[in-house]
Design a protein around this motif. Structure first.
Motif, PDB file in Angstrom:
ATOM      1  N   THR A   3      -4.640  75.930  25.992  1.00  0.00           N
ATOM      2  CA  THR A   3      -5.876  75.221  25.678  1.00  0.00           C
ATOM      3  C   THR A   3      -7.065  76.004  26.220  1.00  0.00           C
ATOM      4  O   THR A   3      -6.953  76.728  27.213  1.00  0.00           O
ATOM      5  N   ASP A   4      -8.195  75.858  25.559  1.00  0.00           N
ATOM      6  CA  ASP A   4      -9.424  76.536  25.964  1.00  0.00           C
ATOM      7  C   ASP A   4     -10.197  75.615  26.900  1.00  0.00           C
ATOM      8  O   ASP A   4     -10.596  74.514  26.506  1.00  0.00           O
ATOM      9  N   PRO A   5     -10.431  76.027  28.152  1.00  0.00           N
ATOM     10  CA  PRO A   5     -11.113  75.155  29.126  1.00  0.00           C
ATOM     11  C   PRO A   5     -12.561  74.846  28.762  1.00  0.00           C
ATOM     12  O   PRO A   5     -13.146  73.904  29.316  1.00  0.00           O
ATOM     13  N   ILE A  74     -12.991  68.034  15.316  1.00  0.00           N
ATOM     14  CA  ILE A  74     -12.523  69.210  16.052  1.00  0.00           C
ATOM     15  C   ILE A  74     -13.711  70.089  16.436  1.00  0.00           C
ATOM     16  O   ILE A  74     -13.796  70.607  17.559  1.00  0.00           O
ATOM     17  N   ASP A  75     -14.652  70.269  15.514  1.00  0.00           N
ATOM     18  CA  ASP A  75     -15.866  71.043  15.815  1.00  0.00           C
ATOM     19  C   ASP A  75     -16.644  70.396  16.959  1.00  0.00           C
ATOM     20  O   ASP A  75     -17.206  71.092  17.815  1.00  0.00           O
ATOM     21  N   TYR A  76     -16.675  69.072  16.954  1.00  0.00           N
ATOM     22  CA  TYR A  76     -17.374  68.337  18.025  1.00  0.00           C
ATOM     23  C   TYR A  76     -16.703  68.616  19.369  1.00  0.00           C
ATOM     24  O   TYR A  76     -17.378  68.877  20.372  1.00  0.00           O
ATOM     25  N   LEU A  77     -15.385  68.586  19.411  1.00  0.00           N
ATOM     26  CA  LEU A  77     -14.648  68.857  20.647  1.00  0.00           C
ATOM     27  C   LEU A  77     -14.873  70.289  21.131  1.00  0.00           C
ATOM     28  O   LEU A  77     -14.904  70.561  22.339  1.00  0.00           O
ATOM     29  N   LYS A  78     -15.040  71.196  20.191  1.00  0.00           N
ATOM     30  CA  LYS A  78     -15.242  72.610  20.552  1.00  0.00           C
ATOM     31  C   LYS A  78     -16.593  72.854  21.224  1.00  0.00           C
ATOM     32  O   LYS A  78     -16.802  73.899  21.840  1.00  0.00           O
ATOM     33  N   ALA A 108      -5.952  73.881  17.472  1.00  0.00           N
ATOM     34  CA  ALA A 108      -7.229  74.522  17.804  1.00  0.00           C
ATOM     35  C   ALA A 108      -7.336  74.883  19.288  1.00  0.00           C
ATOM     36  O   ALA A 108      -8.366  75.409  19.727  1.00  0.00           O
ATOM     37  N   GLY A 109      -6.285  74.611  20.066  1.00  0.00           N
ATOM     38  CA  GLY A 109      -6.327  74.927  21.493  1.00  0.00           C
ATOM     39  C   GLY A 109      -7.106  73.916  22.307  1.00  0.00           C
ATOM     40  O   GLY A 109      -7.628  74.241  23.383  1.00  0.00           O
ATOM     41  N   ILE A 110      -7.188  72.687  21.821  1.00  0.00           N
ATOM     42  CA  ILE A 110      -7.913  71.617  22.509  1.00  0.00           C
ATOM     43  C   ILE A 110      -6.927  70.757  23.297  1.00  0.00           C
ATOM     44  O   ILE A 110      -5.851  70.419  22.793  1.00  0.00           O
ATOM     45  N   ARG A 111      -7.277  70.397  24.505  1.00  0.00           N
ATOM     46  CA  ARG A 111      -6.416  69.557  25.336  1.00  0.00           C
ATOM     47  C   ARG A 111      -6.334  68.147  24.744  1.00  0.00           C
ATOM     48  O   ARG A 111      -7.346  67.545  24.397  1.00  0.00           O
ATOM     49  N   VAL A 112      -5.116  67.631  24.648  1.00  0.00           N
ATOM     50  CA  VAL A 112      -4.881  66.265  24.173  1.00  0.00           C
ATOM     51  C   VAL A 112      -4.241  65.481  25.305  1.00  0.00           C
ATOM     52  O   VAL A 112      -3.234  65.916  25.875  1.00  0.00           O
TER      53      VAL A 112
END
Length: 285
Positions: A3-5, A74-78, A108-112
């Protein structure tokens, strides 16, 4: 995938299935801390927020807009913002599009992260009196009779306890189908209006539950818990096919017409179609 911090966290938040006191302290806190909540039904979730005096902005995310809305979230989370996702009741991702958003986030490498809480299926299971060590969650059956039979026939011989969701206007038909395919003597339990004022459990066999609801109109949302197959029902297909009637019934359960089911059973078991026909008549089928 790492995941991307720098990205935000997608929180999958459980909401009450009836009783608002089942909302966790952590979930209420995070509902107030995030800047945006993705909700299956914004009107429903707004009532929940109002109860806890929260005023977080809502955006709709449901089955009919998930393909367009998912990438936008997803864009919002990024951007580094956290996002909280809720369904109408229970855990998001169980029989709703929350699973789709979680998949997109992971890719997308987002933490869930889960915000655990109420779940109708497990709540009914632990109160069913049936085996809880192994279970299969099947949720809502498909709309078409053929697909319904195919799914139920596929789990007919499994030893796992089976969990289904059902709406009141479909309950009678589902009980008839399950009694027909799995056997009217299978143990089962029905939970309705779980955690609410009129919570109720009916326990017995599929046959007795079917008979009860033939005389009493179903009301409320249901969870149906059905016992797994007994040892005799778990036999390998080759063993079952030595019994022409069992073979015939299995083909019927898969949605095959009676004549075709007789023909196929005769072929599998090395019998004539006339013999199978006679067996079916004698069994009253």
């Amino acid at each position: 995938m790492k995941t991307d911090p720098s990205y935000g966290t997608l929180y999958l938040c459980a909401t009450p299935i009836g009783n608002l006191e089942d909302m966790t302290y952590r979930a209420v806190r995070l509902m107030g801390e995030v800047n945006l909540i993705a909700a299956e039904d914004t009107r429903h979730t707004r009532q929940l927020l109002t109860h806890f005096d929260l005023h977080t902005r809502l955006t709709s995310y449901h089955e009919h807009n998930k393909l367009e809305k998912g990438p936008a979230l997803i864009d919002y989370l990024k951007t580094g913002e956290d996002l909280l996702c809720v369904s109408d009741a229970g855990l998001p991702g169980i029989c709703d599009p929350g699973a789709h958003l979680a998949k997109l986030a992971i890719e997308a490498g987002i933490r869930v992260s889960p915000l655990p809480g109420a779940n109708a299926g497990l709540s009914a299971l632990i109160c069913s009196g049936l085996d809880t060590t192994r279970f299969t969650f099947l949720g809502f059956l498909p709309k078409t009779a053929k697909k319904q039979r195919e799914i139920v026939a596929a789990v007919q011989s499994r030893p796992d306890t089976l969990i289904f969701y059902e709406a009141p206007h479909h309950l009678k038909g589902t009980l008839r189908l399950l009694a027909d395919v799995l056997g009217a003597d299978r143990e089962a339990a029905l939970g309705r209006e779980l955690t609410k004022k009129f919570e109720e459990f009916q326990r017995g066999t599929l046959g007795s539950l079917r008979a009860h609801y033939e005389e009493n109109a179903p009301r409320g949302e249901y969870v149906l818990v059905v016992a797994g197959a007994s040892e005799s029902e778990e036999k390998e297909p080759e063993e079952r096919e030595k019994d022409p009637l069992a073979c015939y019934r299995r083909y019927l359960a898969q949605g095959m017409p009676k004549k075709e089911a007789m023909r196929q059973a005769a072929k599998d078991c090395g019998r004539s179609r006339r013999e199978i026909y006679q067996m079916v008549l004698e069994a009253g089928e």
